[in-house]
Scaffold this active site. Structure first.
Site, short mmCIF file in Angstrom:
data_model
loop_
_atom_site.label_atom_id
_atom_site.label_comp_id
_atom_site.label_asym_id
_atom_site.label_seq_id
_atom_site.Cartn_x
_atom_site.Cartn_y
_atom_site.Cartn_z
N GLY A 68 159.14 6.88 27.92
CA GLY A 68 157.93 7.19 27.14
C GLY A 68 157.75 8.69 26.91
N LYS A 69 158.88 9.35 26.60
CA LYS A 69 158.81 10.79 26.32
C LYS A 69 157.92 11.08 25.13
CE LYS A 69 163.06 11.73 26.33
NZ LYS A 69 164.18 11.96 25.49
N ASP A 99 173.63 13.42 29.09
CA ASP A 99 174.39 12.92 27.93
C ASP A 99 175.20 14.07 27.34
OD1 ASP A 99 172.89 10.65 28.21
OD2 ASP A 99 171.64 10.97 26.42
N GLU A 145 175.99 14.27 24.20
CA GLU A 145 175.43 14.57 22.88
C GLU A 145 174.32 15.60 22.87
OE1 GLU A 145 176.99 10.38 22.36
OE2 GLU A 145 176.01 11.53 23.92
N THR A 171 162.99 9.69 45.59
CA THR A 171 162.96 10.92 44.79
C THR A 171 164.36 11.37 44.35
OG1 THR A 171 163.18 12.36 46.72
CG2 THR A 171 160.94 11.73 46.08
N GLN A 186 165.74 14.33 41.78
CA GLN A 186 166.45 15.53 42.25
C GLN A 186 167.75 15.72 41.48
OE1 GLN A 186 166.94 15.86 46.56
NE2 GLN A 186 165.31 14.38 46.85
N LYS A 211 158.01 16.68 48.61
CA LYS A 211 159.48 16.60 48.64
C LYS A 211 160.05 16.93 47.25
CE LYS A 211 162.94 13.34 50.28
NZ LYS A 211 163.12 11.96 50.73
N CYS A 247 154.87 -4.31 1.93
CA CYS A 247 156.16 -3.99 1.32
C CYS A 247 156.96 -5.26 1.04
CB CYS A 247 156.90 -2.97 2.16
SG CYS A 247 158.00 -1.96 1.16
N ARG A 302 162.89 0.24 -2.61
CA ARG A 302 163.60 0.43 -3.87
C ARG A 302 163.08 -0.50 -4.95
NH1 ARG A 302 168.03 3.41 -2.64
NH2 ARG A 302 168.71 2.97 -0.54
N HIS A 339 153.02 1.28 2.84
CA HIS A 339 152.93 1.03 4.29
C HIS A 339 151.66 1.66 4.87
CE1 HIS A 339 157.00 -0.61 4.94
NE2 HIS A 339 157.29 0.11 3.87
N GLU A 398 150.30 1.09 7.58
CA GLU A 398 150.37 1.25 9.04
C GLU A 398 150.70 2.68 9.46
OE1 GLU A 398 152.54 -0.33 7.16
OE2 GLU A 398 154.59 -0.28 7.92
N1 GLN Z 1 163.68 -4.34 0.68
C1 GLN Z 1 162.53 -4.06 -0.11
C2 GLN Z 1 162.74 -2.89 -1.05
O1 GLN Z 1 163.64 -2.12 -0.89
C3 GLN Z 1 161.33 -3.81 0.76
C4 GLN Z 1 161.44 -2.57 1.60
C5 GLN Z 1 160.44 -2.52 2.72
O2 GLN Z 1 159.85 -3.54 3.07
N2 GLN Z 1 160.28 -1.37 3.32
O3 GLN Z 1 161.99 -2.72 -1.99
#
Ligand code: GLN
Length: 533
Positions: free
Chosen positions: A16-17, A148, A150, A189, A193, A224, A382, A463, A508, A510
């Site tokens: 959870g960084k 790591d 990388e 710990t 360490q 410690k 979407c 798209r 979107h 969200e």
């Molecule tokens: N695959 C769809 C598009 O490219 C929906 C993309 C999405 O839901 N983010 O339009």
């Protein structure tokens, strides 16, 4: 000059960084400091936009159209920082920039090496994140786990960075695990360490340790860790499992993490508390008086991280409605095979999220038909909106094999299709319709009632588009175009005339929802679910 806080992680991943970094951001903002957050990812993809959710989880989209790591979503949810392209750098992006320079001849015959060319480029990006902005503190999270191969160039870059700017201008915070061994009934710990030892090998001495733990760290364990990791005892901060991630800033504040940071960095700031966050977010998230059940019908439902921002936004809707949102994750492929009834009966609302590729599409369409016919609140995002259009075309307008050309190029009814300019694009990376665009909301619609605004700005990542050729036929049958681009050439939101709550949006929402400022669509979707029979 801004101050820097580098956050590294040790022992295991998934500690959870991102949430720790965001919580530190929240604490510093509460002290009146202007902050930003940055994530350095050690993989070689230029950005995660081309990665499969199984590899990476959700791709978070910023207002300026960058496809980024999902931790940037936490940054925006916890803080007021405006996160954009510069806030996520990957090893791929760094190498790409350096190699392009080399091809241009910019290094004048020099040999190009990880040190100094890659590390210098990283340092440049660390600075670029504040360009043109007034920022007091940059919180920079280094992806991956210490040890790591990388992440070495990033660690070397931050080691040098601190040397360049001076010890009071940059500090290192290391997030580590203190496991509880049941058989011995003891917190251990040693992994911490070793992890700090690994950091010291490359010249980094952490100033603060955040210890993830299931059990409280007692004084002895703290002493410690402090002794063997060479940090002050008060700088051994515990990060216990919490009931809700939005509690983490409060847990840190209790241990005075904010004051420790302010002292180490010699920051000037005022004293404020997190009362509002505590009252408005944490308390309401922990003790809601109502409950609702929302089904999310997707194809990555077994992955915790694939729909991160959607799950968070649903929770925000719950916080605003004093409601616990129980999320039922339904695999669209299961609905395809067994029908929707068994999975969706009794559910108060369903959400179909975004996605790519045709696996599970039929299941999503069946689920949408079920909620349309049974008048259950529906929220399509979407691809979810595109599926709602396909379902409506097939089952209401009678366009039997209607489809998106993403899934069937030869469909007789391409109700979702590519714009001409998208057809010409051959490269995959960063070429979708990405980032914020304005959308005009039609008065008198449910969408308008929800937003209470005529123009909104929302983030996109797609798209394919609603095919305007079908607007008239669909409208005749009761589909409402409730949101469009200002020029009216692209459909952004649809709803249904004869349904209590049915909204599909091409964007979107969200990505713009916060625990203390829920996105209106999520707020109202949860409200509507409470009224569903
Ligand atoms: N695959 C769809 C598009 O490219 C929906 C993309 C999405 O839901 N983010 O339009």
């Amino acid at each position: 000059m801004p101050k820097y806080i580098f956050v590294t992680g040790g022992v295991v991943s998934s500690l959870g960084k991102g949430i720790a970094a965001s919580s530190i951001g929240k604490l510093l903002e509460a002290k009146g400091l202007r902050i930003t957050l940055q994530k350095c990812d050690p993989y070689l993809n230029v950005d995660p936009g081309t990665m499969n959710p199984y590899q990476h989880g959700e791709v978070y989209v910023t207002h300026d159209g960058a496809e980024t790591d999902l931790d940037l979503g936490h940054y925006e949810r916890f803080t007021h920082a405006v996160i954009g392209k510069e806030n996520n750098i990957t090893a791929g992006k760094i190498y790409y920039t350096v190699i392009e320079k080399e091809r241009r001849g910019a290094f004048l015959g020099g040999t190009i090496q990880v040190v100094p060319h890659i590390t210098n480029q990283i340092k440049q990006y660390l600075k670029a994140v504040t360009k043109g902005k007034r920022i007091d503190v940059v919180i920079c999270e280094i992806g991956g786990t210490v040890g790591d191969i990388e992440s070495l160039p990033f660690l070397e870059a931050i080691r040098q960075f601190r040397h360049d700017v001076g010890r009071h201008n940059a500090i290192n915070i290391h997030l580590t695990l203190v496991p509880y061994i049941r058989a011995a009934e003891e917190l251990k710990t040693k992994p911490t360490q070793h992890s700090v030892g690994k950091l010291r090998e490359i010249g980094i001495q952490p100033d603060i340790l955040l210890c993830r733990t299931e059990k409280p760290l007692n004084k002895k364990v703290r002493e410690k860790i402090a002794l063997f990791c060479n940090v002050e005892e008060e700088c051994v901060v515990q990060a216990p499992d919490v009931r809700d991630i939005y509690e983490v800033p409060l847990v840190f504040k209790e241990q005075k993490l904010d004051q420790i940071i302010v002292d180490l960095l010699r920051l000037k700031c005022h004293q404020e508390d997190l009362k509002e966050w505590e009252e408005k977010v944490v308390k309401r998230a922990l003790n809601p008086s109502k409950t609702t059940q929302i089904a999310v019908v997707g194809k990555y439902i077994e992955l915790q991280d694939a729909y991160k921002s959607i799950y968070e936004a649903l929770r925000h809707g719950g916080i605003e409605n004093d409601t616990r949102v129980e999320i039922k994750k339904v695999d669209a492929v299961d609905i395809e095979e067994k029908g929707p009834e068994g999975f969706l009966r009794g559910i108060k609302g369903i959400l179909v999220p975004g996605g790519f590729g045709d696996r599970g599409i039929l299941g999503k369409i069946k689920a949408i038909q079920y909620v349309r016919e049974n008048r259950i609140p529906f929220f399509g995002i979407c691809l979810g909106m595109q599926c709602a259009v396909i379902e409506f075309a097939r089952n209401v307008c009678g366009f039997k094999e209607a489809h998106s050309t993403e899934f069937n190029k030869k469909t007789p009814y391409p109700v979702i299709s590519l714009l001409e300019e998208q057809k010409r694009i051959k490269k995959m990376g960063g070429t979708m319709r990405l980032g914020s665009y304005p959308c005009v909301v039609k008065k008198g619609t449910l969408t308008h009632k929800v937003y209470k605004k005529e123009e909104v700005v929302e983030r996109h990542r797609h798209r394919y588009e609603f095919n305007n050729k079908y607007v008239e036929a669909m409208e005749k049958n009761g589909l409402i175009i409730s949101g469009q681009t200002p020029t009216g050439n692209l459909v952004e939101v649809i709803e249904l005339q004869d349904h209590p709550w049915f909204i599909g949006c091409q964007f979107h929402p969200e990505f713009q929802s916060k625990p203390d400022a829920c996105h209106p669509l999520f707020r109202d979707f949860i409200r509507a679910s409470l009224e569903a029979i």
